[in-house]
Design an enzyme around this catalytic site. Structure first.
Site, PDB file in Angstrom:
ATOM      1  N   THR A  70       0.829  -1.206   0.000  1.00 21.99           N
ATOM      2  CA  THR A  70       0.000   0.000   0.000  1.00 21.99           C
ATOM      3  C   THR A  70       0.866   1.260   0.000  1.00 21.99           C
ATOM      4  O   THR A  70       0.627   2.188  -0.773  1.00 21.99           O
ATOM      5  CB  THR A  70      -0.949   0.003   1.199  1.00 21.99           C
ATOM      6  OG1 THR A  70      -1.870  -1.089   1.070  1.00 21.99           O
ATOM      7  CG2 THR A  70      -1.740   1.304   1.270  1.00 21.99           C
ATOM      8  N   HIS A 202       4.879 -10.282   2.047  1.00 19.72           N
ATOM      9  CA  HIS A 202       4.035 -11.344   2.598  1.00 19.72           C
ATOM     10  C   HIS A 202       3.214 -12.070   1.544  1.00 19.72           C
ATOM     11  O   HIS A 202       2.527 -13.039   1.857  1.00 19.72           O
ATOM     12  CB  HIS A 202       3.145 -10.818   3.721  1.00 19.72           C
ATOM     13  CG  HIS A 202       1.968 -10.012   3.282  1.00 19.72           C
ATOM     14  ND1 HIS A 202       0.681 -10.487   3.331  1.00 19.72           N
ATOM     15  CD2 HIS A 202       1.878  -8.755   2.804  1.00 19.72           C
ATOM     16  CE1 HIS A 202      -0.154  -9.558   2.907  1.00 19.72           C
ATOM     17  NE2 HIS A 202       0.542  -8.491   2.579  1.00 19.72           N
ATOM     18  N   CYS A 325      -8.842  -7.199   1.773  1.00 22.98           N
ATOM     19  CA  CYS A 325      -9.036  -5.796   2.145  1.00 22.98           C
ATOM     20  C   CYS A 325     -10.503  -5.387   2.103  1.00 22.98           C
ATOM     21  O   CYS A 325     -10.880  -4.345   2.630  1.00 22.98           O
ATOM     22  CB  CYS A 325      -8.233  -4.894   1.199  1.00 22.98           C
ATOM     23  SG  CYS A 325      -6.479  -5.274   1.171  1.00 22.98           S
TER      24      CYS A 325
END
Length: 394
Positions: A70, A202, A325
């Site tokens: 992000t 990740h 998300c």
């Protein structure tokens, strides 16, 4: 738990945990200090930078460590809007980008930028002709484009290489969100001259909370975060040494995995064949040719995804209804709507994400659980049946 949500995050490989442990315990020094322990930490950070750079085909100095995908995408897009997009005020992207891209670009529209979200076909692939036309409109005065490499919900591989070529031919700077591509498909910035590229550890068996932004040499760039001037004054803030070391090790292992020609196609195809063959009314979504081997996106007639998720969780199978998300939000996925899904089909879809840690035994058991969950939910809702009703060729 049988974990089939690797698009949301992957478990860390044992080798990654081992590499990180010294930097979480006795090796705690700030890499920006001048004494011996700090110099060791700095050396570890630079070794990780080299590992990521080798994997990308980049120069070490082109890799900027950040807190994750992000921050990486926000940094690139906000700089591009400020720099190359300030004259034309035009931004070109796709309708199926991750929210970390779309939310930023939608904010640009609120302050006067002309934003074009190019559509996709029913398989979820970018319409390149529409993209080229949008780039042509952004050409005068300069603008920029952002196209993801792999979609996070469907696993569909976008024509990002061709999109980069078209954007550059129109004089536009180009960013790609490669977060779901890394470790799954070949990504080499020497062969595909993107200007900016985002990645997150990740998603390829590294730790959470660390990522990177590739910034091509020669591209003008200023940081989003200012302060102590770390990362050669491109991202201020004390480096997460343990996370960066883990990311470097994960990058090295992912590179070796891909170079060995490894993928998870066999596991994914076996899973899909068992589910499709075990219960009626199943659709395999997305382009069946241009997709990564780690993702299976399925829709189930006469079933709500929310109910299936509850039943599967009770059976010990972890999957998702789309982007992690967006979990908890009731509206249909923007990705599926862009592909032409009805609201009903969108609400009946599940995403299964496979990783290197999954076994064939787990996949067989999970497929059986999916079949049982669908049959149970249909009985509760009144109606249904079993038996294959579609031809499936992996």
């Amino acid at each position: 738990m049988i974990y089939l949500d690797a698009n949301a995050t992957t478990p860390m490989l044992p080798e990654v945990v081992e590499a990180m442990m010294p930097w979480l315990t006795e090796q705690y020094c700030n890499p920006n200090a001048s004494y011996r322990g700090a110099k060791a930490a700095r050396k570890a950070v630079e070794q990780a930078r080299e590992q990521v750079a080798v994997w990308l085909g980049a120069l070490p100095e082109e890799v900027v460590f950040m807190s994750g995908g992000t921050e990486s995408t926000n940094t690139a897009l906000k700089w591009l809007a400020r720099w190359v997009g300030r004259k034309s005020g035009r931004v070109v992207t796709t309708a199926v980008e991750h929210s970390a891209v779309l939310k930023v670009i939608e904010n640009f529209a609120q302050v006067g930028y002309a934003v074009e979200k190019c559509g996709v076909d029913s398989g979820g692939r970018l319409d390149l002709e529409a993209f080229d036309e949008a780039c042509a409109r952004a050409e005068e005065g300069g603008g920029f484009a952002s196209v993801m490499a792999v979609n996070n919900e469907t696993g569909v591989i976008q024509p990002w290489v061709e999109a980069c070529e078209k954007a550059h031919a129109r004089g536009l700077a180009f960013h790609t969100d490669a977060i779901q591509a890394m470790g799954k498909v070949e990504v080499n910035v020497r062969e595909v001259p993107v200007d900016f590229l985002s990645l997150s550890a990740h998603k390829f068996h590294g730790p959470k909370g660390v990522g990177a932004l590739y910034v091509r040499s020669g591209c003008r760039f200023e940081p989003l975060l200012r302060g102590g001037g770390q990362e050669s004054d491109r991202r201020s803030g004390t480096e997460n040494v343990a996370g960066i070391v883990g990311m470097g090790k994960a990058a090295e292992l992912a590179r070796l995995w891909l170079e060995a020609g490894r993928d998870l196609r066999g596991l994914r195809d076996d899973f899909e064949a068992r589910v499709v063959g075990g219960v009626e009314g199943v659709t395999v979504n997305g382009d069946l040719i241009h997709r990564v081997s780690t993702t299976s996106h399925l829709s189930f007639e006469r079933c709500e995804a929310a109910g299936l998720l509850i039943l599967l969780d009770e059976m010990g199978v972890a999957c998702s209804a789309g982007s992690a998300c967006m979990t908890g939000k009731q509206q249909p996925s923007h990705v599926q709507k862009a592909m032409g899904f009805s609201d009903g089909k969108a609400r009946s879809s599940l995403r299964f994400g496979f990783s290197r840690m999954n076994t064939r035994e787990e996949v067989v058991e999970a497929a059986g659980c999916v079949v049982k969950a669908v049959e149970k939910l249909r009985r509760v809702q009144g109606g249904g049946g079993t038996g294959p009703v579609m031809v499936y060729s992996p």
